[in-house]
Design an enzyme around this catalytic site. Structure first.
Site, short mmCIF file in Angstrom:
data_model
loop_
_atom_site.label_atom_id
_atom_site.label_comp_id
_atom_site.label_asym_id
_atom_site.label_seq_id
_atom_site.Cartn_x
_atom_site.Cartn_y
_atom_site.Cartn_z
N HIS A 68 0.83 -1.20 0.00
CA HIS A 68 0.00 0.00 0.00
C HIS A 68 0.87 1.25 0.00
O HIS A 68 1.84 1.33 0.74
CB HIS A 68 -0.90 0.03 1.24
CG HIS A 68 -2.07 -0.89 1.14
ND1 HIS A 68 -3.15 -0.82 1.97
CD2 HIS A 68 -2.34 -1.90 0.28
CE1 HIS A 68 -4.03 -1.76 1.65
NE2 HIS A 68 -3.55 -2.43 0.62
N TYR A 197 -8.65 5.03 8.43
CA TYR A 197 -8.75 5.35 9.86
C TYR A 197 -9.80 6.43 10.00
O TYR A 197 -9.64 7.51 9.43
CB TYR A 197 -7.42 5.88 10.40
CG TYR A 197 -6.35 4.82 10.56
CD1 TYR A 197 -6.18 4.16 11.78
CD2 TYR A 197 -5.48 4.49 9.53
CE1 TYR A 197 -5.18 3.21 11.96
CE2 TYR A 197 -4.48 3.53 9.69
CZ TYR A 197 -4.35 2.90 10.91
OH TYR A 197 -3.37 1.95 11.09
N PRO A 289 -3.20 -0.28 19.37
CA PRO A 289 -2.99 -0.70 17.97
C PRO A 289 -3.22 0.38 16.90
O PRO A 289 -2.99 0.12 15.72
CB PRO A 289 -4.00 -1.84 17.79
CG PRO A 289 -5.01 -1.65 18.86
CD PRO A 289 -4.33 -0.97 19.99
N LYS A 293 1.83 -0.50 15.37
CA LYS A 293 3.26 -0.61 15.70
C LYS A 293 3.66 -1.84 16.51
O LYS A 293 4.85 -2.15 16.62
CB LYS A 293 3.70 0.64 16.49
CG LYS A 293 3.83 1.88 15.63
CD LYS A 293 4.99 1.76 14.67
CE LYS A 293 5.01 2.85 13.63
NZ LYS A 293 4.95 2.39 12.25
N TYR A 380 4.60 6.17 10.24
CA TYR A 380 3.75 5.01 9.95
C TYR A 380 4.49 3.97 9.11
O TYR A 380 4.42 2.78 9.37
CB TYR A 380 2.49 5.50 9.22
CG TYR A 380 1.39 4.48 9.15
CD1 TYR A 380 0.57 4.23 10.24
CD2 TYR A 380 1.15 3.74 7.99
CE1 TYR A 380 -0.45 3.28 10.19
CE2 TYR A 380 0.14 2.80 7.93
CZ TYR A 380 -0.65 2.57 9.04
OH TYR A 380 -1.65 1.63 8.99
P1 RFL Z 1 3.13 -12.59 21.15
O1 RFL Z 1 2.66 -12.58 19.73
O2 RFL Z 1 2.13 -12.31 22.19
O3 RFL Z 1 3.85 -13.98 21.41
C1 RFL Z 1 4.22 -14.38 22.70
C2 RFL Z 1 4.14 -15.89 22.74
O4 RFL Z 1 4.65 -16.36 23.99
C3 RFL Z 1 3.84 -17.44 24.44
N1 RFL Z 1 4.01 -17.54 25.91
C4 RFL Z 1 4.75 -18.51 26.51
N2 RFL Z 1 5.44 -19.54 25.99
C5 RFL Z 1 6.10 -20.37 26.86
N3 RFL Z 1 6.07 -20.19 28.22
C6 RFL Z 1 5.37 -19.16 28.76
N4 RFL Z 1 5.37 -18.98 30.09
C7 RFL Z 1 4.67 -18.27 27.90
N5 RFL Z 1 3.90 -17.17 28.09
C8 RFL Z 1 3.51 -16.75 26.88
C9 RFL Z 1 2.44 -17.03 24.00
O5 RFL Z 1 1.55 -18.14 23.92
C10 RFL Z 1 2.73 -16.42 22.64
O6 RFL Z 1 2.64 -17.36 21.59
O7 RFL Z 1 4.31 -11.51 21.36
P2 RFL Z 1 5.43 -10.95 20.36
O8 RFL Z 1 6.13 -12.05 19.63
O9 RFL Z 1 6.18 -9.99 21.17
O10 RFL Z 1 4.58 -10.17 19.23
C11 RFL Z 1 3.87 -8.98 19.50
C12 RFL Z 1 2.63 -8.87 18.63
O11 RFL Z 1 1.89 -10.06 18.74
C13 RFL Z 1 1.74 -7.67 18.98
O12 RFL Z 1 2.52 -6.54 19.34
C14 RFL Z 1 0.83 -7.24 17.82
O13 RFL Z 1 -0.10 -8.23 17.52
C15 RFL Z 1 0.12 -5.93 18.13
N6 RFL Z 1 -0.80 -5.51 17.06
C16 RFL Z 1 -0.33 -4.91 15.89
N7 RFL Z 1 0.99 -4.76 15.68
C17 RFL Z 1 1.45 -4.25 14.49
O14 RFL Z 1 2.68 -4.12 14.32
N8 RFL Z 1 0.60 -3.87 13.46
C18 RFL Z 1 -0.74 -3.99 13.59
O15 RFL Z 1 -1.47 -3.72 12.64
C19 RFL Z 1 -1.26 -4.49 14.86
N9 RFL Z 1 -2.58 -4.66 15.04
C20 RFL Z 1 -2.17 -5.74 17.21
C21 RFL Z 1 -3.05 -5.28 16.18
C22 RFL Z 1 -2.69 -6.40 18.33
C23 RFL Z 1 -4.04 -6.60 18.44
N10 RFL Z 1 -4.48 -7.32 19.57
C24 RFL Z 1 -5.37 -8.40 19.48
C25 RFL Z 1 -3.79 -7.16 20.81
C26 RFL Z 1 -4.41 -5.45 16.30
C27 RFL Z 1 -4.91 -6.09 17.45
C28 RFL Z 1 -6.42 -6.22 17.55
C1 PHB Z 2 -5.13 -4.75 10.94
O1 PHB Z 2 -5.20 -4.87 9.70
O2 PHB Z 2 -5.39 -5.67 11.71
C2 PHB Z 2 -4.71 -3.44 11.52
C3 PHB Z 2 -4.35 -2.41 10.67
C4 PHB Z 2 -3.97 -1.19 11.20
C5 PHB Z 2 -3.94 -1.01 12.57
C6 PHB Z 2 -4.28 -2.05 13.42
C7 PHB Z 2 -4.67 -3.27 12.89
O3 PHB Z 2 -3.57 0.19 13.08
#
Ligand code: RFL
Ligand code: PHB
Length: 386
Positions: A68, A197, A289, A293, A380
């Site tokens: 994009h 957004y 979110p 980031k 971004y």
């Molecule tokens: P994770 O992905 O949470 O992985 C951690 C893993 O550790 C395991 N774990 C254990 N394993 C062994 N022993 C233990 N004691 C343990 N405790 C936990 C867990 O089961 C898991 O598998 O962390 P990591 O790798 O640091 O990754 C971070 C990302 O997942 C997170 O920051 C993003 O998903 C946030 N986020 C977004 N980030 C972006 O860069 N761009 C986005 O568009 C974006 N959109 C989002 C998001 C997060 C969202 N939610 C649901 C919080 C949108 C949403 C809705």
């Molecule tokens: C997504 O596609 O899940 C998404 C995109 C942008 C955001 C957060 C989540 O800021």
């Protein structure tokens, strides 16, 4: 070394170390099926997509991910396009699901026969100030203890590793927001080419996508809201109301195949290193979110950590490892600032009209001033570029 957690951070670190011939073992509490189905992030920064390529894990992302070159800010029923690439040295973002990144990394790791254990929860970490720390694991076949040289805490904010830092050394900075996000994944073609957004007086909305046939949409909701209060009809009505403009058609609807409500928080844990423990990703920080980031920040930590470990383990040079926490935290606070800016600008207050006036002034500036939209675009697309 031991890597706790098979999220994007743990898996990418494992993959990079594997390619350098540095032995490592990844321990994951959940099952493979669970981590591959967890729908989360979707936007990958330019420099982070390059890092995924460098790790040899970018092949499917480049084939199936969507590039994009802009995003839309929508307010007052009007669209304002921010030409991201034009303002950020020609760089695009890649829209590709986090769980796809996770699947690609798991496939690579299993294909290479590298150690990755699911259903294995780390319950304790010991000896972090000695040369041979160890982790205590509740594995499928019973408890196991594993000794290693370093422990990478990539286990998210609810894991064990940030709790292993002594209380008197740990500083935790936290902010909660008075809203949550309700997210859906729907089998419907996106009715937009770029992310939208949107700020509407009813609340925030985000139109995103995963593929030409899958849309990902979010609504800002009250923190106490539960999924049973949001029927499919109510979700679609509210999305249509918030995202409406005088020009655009209704959004495309389809079966909702995944839904969830996520609280919005900012957390920073300092320091990110304690003895032989190195925290990376959500274990050290959470961003709301709105700036997309979270995963990017997690993988940016991994880039620094990988370089520092190679210096230490291959050339005995420990300087980058010493500086690991300070190096990462500088970027972490910049990402917190940007995520807070995006969050505060796009989520209307239901009580505070002064706050709403400030938000509208910020949005108009972001949309109409080249200087302001350039800062937004560069943050971004590639946080490291500013
Ligand atoms: P994770 O992905 O949470 O992985 C951690 C893993 O550790 C395991 N774990 C254990 N394993 C062994 N022993 C233990 N004691 C343990 N405790 C936990 C867990 O089961 C898991 O598998 O962390 P990591 O790798 O640091 O990754 C971070 C990302 O997942 C997170 O920051 C993003 O998903 C946030 N986020 C977004 N980030 C972006 O860069 N761009 C986005 O568009 C974006 N959109 C989002 C998001 C997060 C969202 N939610 C649901 C919080 C949108 C949403 C809705
Ligand atoms: C997504 O596609 O899940 C998404 C995109 C942008 C955001 C957060 C989540 O800021």
């Amino acid at each position: 070394m031991v890597i706790i957690g098979a999220g994007p951070a743990g898996l990418l670190l494992g993959q990079l170390l594997e390619r350098e011939g540095i032995e490592n073992i990844v321990l994951e509490h959940r099952s493979r099926e669970y981590i591959e189905k967890r729908v989360r992030a979707g936007v990958i920064e330019y420099g982070i997509a390059e890092l995924i390529d460098e790790a040899g894990a970018g092949e499917r992302m480049r084939r199936e991910g969507l590039q994009h070159h802009g995003v839309e800010l929508r307010f007052d029923r009007t669209s304002h396009r921010i030409p991201l690439s034009e303002l950020a040295d020609g760089k695009p973002i890649t829209v590709y699901g986090q769980q796809e990144v996770v699947k690609d990394l798991v496939d690579l790791r299993q294909g290479a026969g590298a150690s990755l254990f699911f259903d294995s929860e780390v319950v304790a970490i010991e000896g972090l100030t000695t040369d041979s720390p160890s982790v205590q694991v509740e594995a499928v076949d019973g408890p196991v203890r594993i000794s290693c040289d370093y422990v990478a805490g990539c286990d998210g904010s609810f894991g064990v590793s940030n709790k292993a830092i002594p209380k008197e050394l740990l500083r935790r900075h936290e902010r909660t927001y008075p809203f949550s996000w309700l997210g859906i994944l729907t089998e419907a073609a996106p009715a937009t080419e770029e992310l939208i957004y949107c700020r509407h007086e009813n609340g925030f909305a985000l139109y995103s996508m995963r593929s030409p046939t899958l849309s990902r949409l979010y609504l800002g909701v009250r923190p106490e809201d539960t999924l049973d209060q949001w029927s499919d009809d109510r979700i679609w009505d509210e999305l249509n109301t918030r995202l409406a403009t005088d020009q655009t058609p209704e959004i495309n609807q389809g079966p909702i195949i995944e839904r969830g409500i996520t609280a919005m928080r900012s957390i920073v844990v300092e320091p990110m290193r304690y003895g032989r423990l190195l925290l990376a990703g959500d274990a050290a920080h959470i961003v709301p979110p709105t700036g997309a980031k979270g995963m990017n920040l997690a993988l940016a930590d991994v880039r620094v950590l990988f370089g520092a470990l190679v210096d230490q383990l291959k050339s005995g040079d420990g300087r980058a490892l010493e500086a690991y926490s300070a190096t990462c935290l500088e970027r972490v606070w910049r990402a917190e600032e940007f995520s807070t800016y995006m969050t505060q600008m796009l989520h209307p207050s239901y009580q505070d009209e002064f706050e709403n006036g400030i938000q509208m002034a910020r949005l108009r500036q972001a949309a109409n001033s080249k200087e302001a939209s350039t800062v937004l675009a560069r943050n971004y697309v590639d946080l490291n570029s500013l």
